[in-house]
Design a protein around this motif. Structure first.
Motif, short mmCIF file in Angstrom:
data_model
loop_
_atom_site.label_atom_id
_atom_site.label_comp_id
_atom_site.label_asym_id
_atom_site.label_seq_id
_atom_site.Cartn_x
_atom_site.Cartn_y
_atom_site.Cartn_z
N GLN A 99 22.32 -23.56 49.05
CA GLN A 99 23.58 -24.30 49.11
C GLN A 99 24.11 -24.17 47.61
N TYR A 100 25.49 -23.77 47.55
CA TYR A 100 26.07 -23.89 46.23
C TYR A 100 26.68 -25.08 46.01
N VAL A 101 26.62 -25.60 44.60
CA VAL A 101 27.08 -26.60 43.87
C VAL A 101 28.26 -26.36 43.11
N PRO A 102 29.36 -26.93 43.16
CA PRO A 102 30.31 -26.58 42.41
C PRO A 102 30.18 -26.85 40.74
N ASP A 139 37.75 -24.45 51.41
CA ASP A 139 36.33 -24.50 51.77
C ASP A 139 35.65 -23.46 50.66
N GLY A 186 30.56 -25.53 49.54
CA GLY A 186 29.75 -26.79 48.71
C GLY A 186 29.91 -27.76 49.68
N SER A 187 29.34 -29.27 49.47
CA SER A 187 29.28 -30.20 50.40
C SER A 187 30.68 -30.90 50.55
N GLU A 188 31.63 -30.47 49.56
CA GLU A 188 32.93 -31.08 49.94
C GLU A 188 34.02 -30.07 49.79
N ALA A 227 34.62 -30.67 38.62
CA ALA A 227 33.55 -30.38 39.46
C ALA A 227 32.35 -31.16 38.99
N LYS A 244 29.69 -34.66 40.63
CA LYS A 244 28.89 -35.19 41.75
C LYS A 244 29.80 -36.57 42.22
N ASN A 280 30.04 -18.84 44.36
CA ASN A 280 29.32 -19.30 45.42
C ASN A 280 28.65 -18.56 46.64
#
Lengths: 175, 191
Positions: free
Chosen positions: A8-11, A32, A35-37, A70, A72, A134
């Motif tokens: 999973q990519y994390v910004p 899109d 990432g999660s958002e 970016a 959390k 990403n």
């Protein structure tokens, strides 16, 4: 030490990524980025964009941009200009071409200076390449067949050793 | 103490005085709440008649009240909070509040970054500036020295110590974080 998430990519602020526009809502696009958002992108964040002169962005377009915010706790924000206001290679990615998803480790390998894979491929055919942190790669060569060949080589580079790659490329350039 | 419906006529004005939960009309006292009748006798004058609900009445924040709230989410334009205490009374059910970006500080309002003032999980002292519409939340402000973050936790999980009005430090990792720190009056601090 840089932690490497394989899936999973994390910004991260400053990362340049390829995003796909999903929603066009007035002044803000939702992009899109894997990432999660979804990231938000303002229509003013393009080079030469003003309230009168809006960029021609449609849903489904590919965008190459970097993260302004970016973390959390908040929704990530993307822009297509750098701190000076120049686009610097970012913006809407043109028509045609092919988008693939690879692992984040392969992207880092490809982004290293004097990457062998890119050098070998450029001996084969001329092509345009955009690498997103990403895990997304956009390729465009002169014909569809050439594009697909390059895409297949890039995807299999994760598992092939250097010798196997050189063998495959030699076979192709022999054709 | 029997349960009374709303609008029931309780008695006439000559027999008692209207208390809370009642109103007078045409010389009679009616109840305005559904609850139990309470008759309190005063030494001077008539007894006071009031209607109380079974549950205790909720204390509502008024405009200008200082409330204690917990940040639940942040945005680049505002922070959403849950209001936990009004003054020093805890609330049974939390209300929702909003602290807009321009209400975080009194000075340099356009240079404020919500990410550098609050984080989710912080406990904040704020003042109510508006009750809001039917659907919207209370509008709160921290634009005073005594208002702002009182308790915050660092990424390591330890409670941070305030260094200045805009910085807090984690005692374990010594890393500094930005917050809009409240200058709590010395008599309220417990050591």
């Amino acid at each position: 030490f840089v932690p490497e998430p394989r899936l999973q990519y994390v910004p991260v602020k400053g990362d340049r990524v390829i995003g796909i526009v999903t929603v066009k809502a007035g002044d803000v696009f939702k992009v899109d980025v894997g990432g999660s958002e979804q990231a938000s992108l303002s229509y003013l964040a393009f080079e030469g964009a003003t309230k009168r002169n809006r960029p021609n962005v449609q849903v489904g377009d590919l965008i190459y941009g970097q993260f302004l915010v970016a973390n959390k706790d908040m929704e990530p924000e993307m822009v297509c200009i750098d701190s000076n206001g120049r686009s610097n290679g970012m913006g809407i990615i043109g028509q045609d071409g092919f988008l693939i998803k690879v692992s984040l480790g392969l992207i880092r390998k490809l982004l290293a200076p004097k990457c062998e894979i890119i050098q070998d491929l450029s001996q084969l055919y001329p092509f345009e390449l955009v690498l997103g942190m990403n895990g997304r790669i956009w390729v465009k060569a002169k014909t569809v067949q050439q594009t697909l060949i390059i895409v297949n080589i890039l995807e299999s580079c994760e598992y092939m050793t250097a010798e196997q790659r050189k063998q495959a490329l030699a076979k192709l350039s022999g054709n | 103490l029997s349960a009374r419906p709303v609008g029931e006529r309780l008695c006439s004005v000559e027999e008692a005085t209207a208390g809370s939960g009642t109103y007078t009309r045409h010389g009679f006292i009616f109840s305005s709440l559904a609850g139990c009748l309470e008759k309190r006798s005063e030494d001077s004058g008539l007894p006071i008649v009031s209607v109380v609900r079974d549950t205790e009445s909720q204390l509502l924040p008024n405009v200008g009240a200082v409330v204690t709230c917990k940040v639940c989410s942040i945005n680049s334009r505002f922070a959403k909070v849950h209001i936990l205490y009004v003054g020093s009374t805890p609330l049974k059910s939390t209300f929702r509040g909003t602290i807009r970006r321009e209400d975080i500080r009194a000075t340099e309002k356009d240079k404020v970054e919500v990410y550098k003032s609050f984080r989710p999980g912080d406990i904040v002292l704020a003042k109510v500036i508006s009750l809001g519409d039917a659907q919207s939340n209370y509008l709160l402000s921290t634009a005073e020295n005594e208002l702002g973050v009182v308790v915050a936790h660092s990424e390591a999980g330890a409670q941070m110590v305030p260094i200045s009005w805009c910085e807090m430090q984690c005692p374990q990792t010594h890393s500094k974080d930005f917050r809009k720190v409240a200058r709590v009056q010395p008599q309220f601090l417990q050591t």
